[in-house]
Scaffold this motif. Structure first.
Motif, PDB file in Angstrom:
ATOM      1  N   ARG A 143       0.882  -1.225  -0.136  1.00 21.62           N
ATOM      2  CA  ARG A 143      -0.086   0.053   0.063  1.00 21.62           C
ATOM      3  C   ARG A 143       0.860   1.069  -0.072  1.00 21.62           C
ATOM      4  NH1 ARG A 143      -3.202  -2.993   3.663  1.00 21.62           N
ATOM      5  NH2 ARG A 143      -2.245  -1.642   5.536  1.00 21.62           N
ATOM      6  N   ALA A 144       1.789   1.232   0.785  1.00 22.99           N
ATOM      7  CA  ALA A 144       2.808   2.193   0.881  1.00 22.99           C
ATOM      8  C   ALA A 144       3.510   2.821  -0.627  1.00 22.99           C
ATOM      9  CB  ALA A 144       3.836   2.076   1.892  1.00 22.99           C
ATOM     10  N   VAL A 145       3.884   1.610  -1.306  1.00 25.29           N
ATOM     11  CA  VAL A 145       4.516   1.805  -2.549  1.00 25.29           C
ATOM     12  C   VAL A 145       3.562   2.162  -3.365  1.00 25.29           C
ATOM     13  CG1 VAL A 145       5.389   0.566  -4.426  1.00 25.29           C
ATOM     14  CG2 VAL A 145       6.163  -0.164  -2.164  1.00 25.29           C
ATOM     15  N   VAL A 146       2.262   1.779  -3.557  1.00 26.80           N
ATOM     16  CA  VAL A 146       1.200   2.288  -4.677  1.00 26.80           C
ATOM     17  C   VAL A 146       0.859   3.775  -4.062  1.00 26.80           C
ATOM     18  CG1 VAL A 146      -1.287   1.918  -5.351  1.00 26.80           C
ATOM     19  CG2 VAL A 146       0.620  -0.198  -5.064  1.00 26.80           C
ATOM     20  N   VAL A 151       7.623   5.362   4.583  1.00 23.80           N
ATOM     21  CA  VAL A 151       7.396   4.199   5.610  1.00 23.80           C
ATOM     22  C   VAL A 151       8.564   4.268   6.775  1.00 23.80           C
ATOM     23  CG1 VAL A 151       7.565   1.845   6.003  1.00 23.80           C
ATOM     24  CG2 VAL A 151       6.705   2.527   3.914  1.00 23.80           C
ATOM     25  N   ARG A 152       8.133   4.148   8.094  1.00 23.93           N
ATOM     26  CA  ARG A 152       9.122   4.305   9.174  1.00 23.93           C
ATOM     27  C   ARG A 152       9.104   2.628   9.934  1.00 23.93           C
ATOM     28  NH1 ARG A 152       7.288   8.663  12.063  1.00 23.93           N
ATOM     29  NH2 ARG A 152       8.548   9.888  10.975  1.00 23.93           N
ATOM     30  N   PHE A 153      10.356   2.172   9.959  1.00 23.17           N
ATOM     31  CA  PHE A 153      10.373   1.085  10.830  1.00 23.17           C
ATOM     32  C   PHE A 153      11.926   0.904  11.380  1.00 23.17           C
ATOM     33  CE2 PHE A 153      11.686   0.744   6.305  1.00 23.17           C
ATOM     34  CZ  PHE A 153      12.792   0.325   6.247  1.00 23.17           C
ATOM     35  N   ASP A 154      11.570  -0.376  12.355  1.00 18.37           N
ATOM     36  CA  ASP A 154      12.836  -0.395  12.968  1.00 18.37           C
ATOM     37  C   ASP A 154      13.523  -1.619  12.219  1.00 18.37           C
ATOM     38  OD1 ASP A 154      12.412   1.042  15.104  1.00 18.37           O
ATOM     39  OD2 ASP A 154      11.358  -0.451  16.438  1.00 18.37           O
ATOM     40  N   ARG A 164      14.418   3.573  10.978  1.00 16.05           N
ATOM     41  CA  ARG A 164      14.769   3.987   9.555  1.00 16.05           C
ATOM     42  C   ARG A 164      13.458   4.718   8.874  1.00 16.05           C
ATOM     43  NH1 ARG A 164      19.180   1.040   7.056  1.00 16.05           N
ATOM     44  NH2 ARG A 164      20.099   0.111   9.062  1.00 16.05           N
ATOM     45  N   THR A 165      13.424   5.660   8.211  1.00 18.90           N
ATOM     46  CA  THR A 165      12.477   6.252   7.528  1.00 18.90           C
ATOM     47  C   THR A 165      12.911   6.399   6.061  1.00 18.90           C
ATOM     48  OG1 THR A 165      11.751   7.811   9.362  1.00 18.90           O
ATOM     49  CG2 THR A 165      11.122   8.336   7.081  1.00 18.90           C
ATOM     50  N   VAL A 166      12.082   5.648   5.105  1.00 13.16           N
ATOM     51  CA  VAL A 166      12.521   5.299   3.777  1.00 13.16           C
ATOM     52  C   VAL A 166      11.266   5.944   2.748  1.00 13.16           C
ATOM     53  CG1 VAL A 166      14.133   3.394   4.594  1.00 13.16           C
ATOM     54  CG2 VAL A 166      11.804   3.045   3.644  1.00 13.16           C
ATOM     55  N   ASN A 167      11.822   6.015   1.528  1.00 12.26           N
ATOM     56  CA  ASN A 167      10.840   6.032   0.327  1.00 12.26           C
ATOM     57  C   ASN A 167      10.693   4.755  -0.344  1.00 12.26           C
ATOM     58  OD1 ASN A 167      10.823   9.203   0.292  1.00 12.26           O
ATOM     59  ND2 ASN A 167      12.689   8.975   0.138  1.00 12.26           N
ATOM     60  N   PRO A 168       9.530   4.242  -0.179  1.00 11.52           N
ATOM     61  CA  PRO A 168       9.410   2.779  -0.600  1.00 11.52           C
ATOM     62  C   PRO A 168       9.311   2.923  -2.210  1.00 11.52           C
ATOM     63  CG  PRO A 168       7.406   3.264   0.550  1.00 11.52           C
ATOM     64  CD  PRO A 168       8.481   4.543   0.747  1.00 11.52           C
ATOM     65  N   TRP A 169       9.981   2.061  -2.893  1.00  9.04           N
ATOM     66  CA  TRP A 169      10.020   2.174  -4.506  1.00  9.04           C
ATOM     67  C   TRP A 169       9.499   0.752  -4.897  1.00  9.04           C
ATOM     68  CZ3 TRP A 169      15.535   4.346  -5.165  1.00  9.04           C
ATOM     69  CH2 TRP A 169      15.517   5.684  -4.852  1.00  9.04           C
ATOM     70  N   GLY A 170       9.633  -0.368  -4.309  1.00  6.34           N
ATOM     71  CA  GLY A 170       9.356  -1.751  -4.896  1.00  6.34           C
ATOM     72  C   GLY A 170       9.528  -2.751  -3.876  1.00  6.34           C
ATOM     73  N   ILE A 199       6.230  -1.240  11.688  1.00  4.41           N
ATOM     74  CA  ILE A 199       6.187  -0.580  10.387  1.00  4.41           C
ATOM     75  C   ILE A 199       4.832   0.410  10.596  1.00  4.41           C
ATOM     76  CG2 ILE A 199       5.644  -0.944   8.003  1.00  4.41           C
ATOM     77  CD1 ILE A 199       6.877  -3.713   8.246  1.00  4.41           C
ATOM     78  N   GLU A 200       5.440   1.577  10.133  1.00  8.84           N
ATOM     79  CA  GLU A 200       4.384   2.674   9.995  1.00  8.84           C
ATOM     80  C   GLU A 200       4.445   3.339   8.944  1.00  8.84           C
ATOM     81  OE1 GLU A 200       3.878   7.020  12.498  1.00  8.84           O
ATOM     82  OE2 GLU A 200       5.722   5.612  12.928  1.00  8.84           O
ATOM     83  N   ILE A 201       3.269   3.595   8.134  1.00  7.40           N
ATOM     84  CA  ILE A 201       3.169   4.239   7.060  1.00  7.40           C
ATOM     85  C   ILE A 201       2.740   5.727   7.540  1.00  7.40           C
ATOM     86  CG2 ILE A 201       1.678   4.947   4.955  1.00  7.40           C
ATOM     87  CD1 ILE A 201       1.220   1.883   4.821  1.00  7.40           C
ATOM     88  N   ILE A 202       3.625   6.684   6.889  1.00  5.56           N
ATOM     89  CA  ILE A 202       3.446   7.936   7.514  1.00  5.56           C
ATOM     90  C   ILE A 202       2.913   8.815   6.363  1.00  5.56           C
ATOM     91  CG2 ILE A 202       5.263   7.958   9.365  1.00  5.56           C
ATOM     92  CD1 ILE A 202       7.171   9.379   7.572  1.00  5.56           C
ATOM     93  N   GLY A 203       2.241  10.046   6.685  1.00  4.35           N
ATOM     94  CA  GLY A 203       1.745  10.950   5.873  1.00  4.35           C
ATOM     95  C   GLY A 203       2.589  11.648   4.549  1.00  4.35           C
ATOM     96  N   GLU A 204       3.735  11.450   4.835  1.00  5.68           N
ATOM     97  CA  GLU A 204       4.548  12.335   4.120  1.00  5.68           C
ATOM     98  C   GLU A 204       4.551  11.546   2.452  1.00  5.68           C
ATOM     99  OE1 GLU A 204       8.683  13.317   5.409  1.00  5.68           O
ATOM    100  OE2 GLU A 204       7.662  13.156   7.661  1.00  5.68           O
ATOM    101  N   THR A 205       4.504  12.554   1.422  1.00  8.41           N
ATOM    102  CA  THR A 205       4.651  11.748   0.212  1.00  8.41           C
ATOM    103  C   THR A 205       6.151  11.272  -0.078  1.00  8.41           C
ATOM    104  OG1 THR A 205       3.114  13.166  -0.665  1.00  8.41           O
ATOM    105  CG2 THR A 205       4.407  12.216  -2.171  1.00  8.41           C
ATOM    106  N   ALA A 206       6.117  10.043  -0.494  1.00  7.51           N
ATOM    107  CA  ALA A 206       7.404   9.296  -1.038  1.00  7.51           C
ATOM    108  C   ALA A 206       7.991   9.875  -2.264  1.00  7.51           C
ATOM    109  CB  ALA A 206       7.377   7.796  -0.836  1.00  7.51           C
ATOM    110  N   HIS A 207       9.116  10.006  -2.337  1.00  2.95           N
ATOM    111  CA  HIS A 207       9.730  10.552  -3.699  1.00  2.95           C
ATOM    112  C   HIS A 207      10.302   9.273  -4.400  1.00  2.95           C
ATOM    113  CE1 HIS A 207      11.995  12.520  -6.796  1.00  2.95           C
ATOM    114  NE2 HIS A 207      13.280  12.074  -6.478  1.00  2.95           N
TER     115      HIS A 207
END
Length: 313
Positions: A143-146, A151-154, A164-170, A199-207
């Motif tokens: 869902r986060a990728v689409v 996403v933030r996770f340990d 970690r806080t990352v931009n999920p790509w695939g 794992i936590e999906i945060i409101g920020e738009t991923a680049h």
């Protein structure tokens, strides 16, 4: 109206020719009033969709117009349903989508496409195992990728974890192990999903870079991993009848040099260390002969001595 309903309505009209609001409502699982508003919105938007009054009326594409949104040829349709068919057992939504896609095809394509959808079953569980299930976080990460959400996770093992806080790509499923390719402050990174927690999906738009291609990115990851795994090479002599079995077992880590007299073939086996090569070859007993390097031969001798010491009664 929603764009996905617009496309679905047009495809449905293409296959049926003339439809009623009630038929559209049933097909798209919406109310009749919503279906009627959607049809009116299509007509207002300039698409050649008009109501036809009287008995047997409804809505039709003017002049029998076709709205071929897919452009699929018959072989392409068969290939698509060969791919999608095995996935249809996974979720009710997948089965529903497959049925709708099938109905959206031109009538001449449907028989072969339906046969293709039922021609293959993929059973990812090994013999003796229960049904293979994707790790629980996979659906959330999908869902986060689409939706392109950060996403933030340990991440890590045991107590050695970092946030970690990352931009999920695939996401990639390789031999029942899931990986996430993501963008970080230090560039592209690959994470094992089974090492993620909280794992936590945060409101920020991923680049996500415009030129990012998941297939290309994963191929580069695989090449890099295999390069690290193939830091040591051993020369092995294999009886010709066993060559195919060894190549299947070792995969890309077995490279054939060529035949030698006596019905054997010289190959090179690669791995990160002498012990790992020895462990992979010890089960072959005397069927194989390692000629070099001496470090692998020594490890084989040590393993053999340990086995003799334990089991020689």
């Amino acid at each position: 109206m929603r764009a996905d309903r617009l496309v679905a309505t047009l495809l449905f009209m293409q296959t049926r020719g003339r439809v009623t609001a009630a038929e559209v409502a049933t097909e798209l699982e919406v109310s009749v009033a919503t279906a009627r508003r959607d049809l009116e919105a299509l007509s207002t938007a300039g698409i050649p969709v008009y109501p036809q009054a009287g008995r047997g009326g409804g809505w039709a594409l003017v002049g029998g117009a076709r709205t071929d949104l897919s452009g699929l040829t018959a072989p392409e349709a068969q290939s698509l349903f060969l791919l999608l068919g095995p996935m249809a057992t996974a979720l009710p939504a997948t089965r529903s989508a497959l049925r709708k896609l099938l109905r959206a095809l031109p009538p001449s394509f449907r028989t072969d496409a339906e046969a293709a959808a039922g021609a293959v079953i993929v059973d990812p569980a090994r013999w003796g195992e229960r049904d293979a299930q994707a790790p629980a976080p996979v659906e959330e990460l999908q869902r986060a990728v689409v939706r392109r959400r950060k996403v933030r996770f340990d991440y890590g093992r045991g107590t050695a974890r970092t946030r970690r806080t990352v931009n999920p790509w695939g996401l990639i499923d390789k031999d029942a192990i899931w990986y996430l390719i993501a963008g970080t402050e230090r560039g592209q990174r690959t994470f094992r999903v089974d090492r993620m927690a909280d794992i936590e999906i945060i409101g920020e738009t991923a680049h996500r870079p415009d030129d990012f291609d998941l297939n290309t990115a994963w191929s580069e990851v695989v090449e890099e991993v295999e390069r690290h795994r193939a830091t040591l090479s051993a020369t092995v002599l294999v009886p010709d009848p066993l060559l195919a079995v060894l190549r299947h077992q070792q995969g890309r880590h077995c490279e054939v040099d060529g035949p030698i007299p006596g019905g054997r073939t010289r190959v090179r086996i690669t791995a990160p260390s002498p012990l790992m090569i020895a462990q992979q070859l010890a089960g072959w007993g005397t069927a194989l002969e390692v000629t070099e390097p001496e470090s692998v031969r020594s490890e084989l001798a040590r393993l053999g001595a340990e086995l003799v010491a334990r089991y020689d009664t």
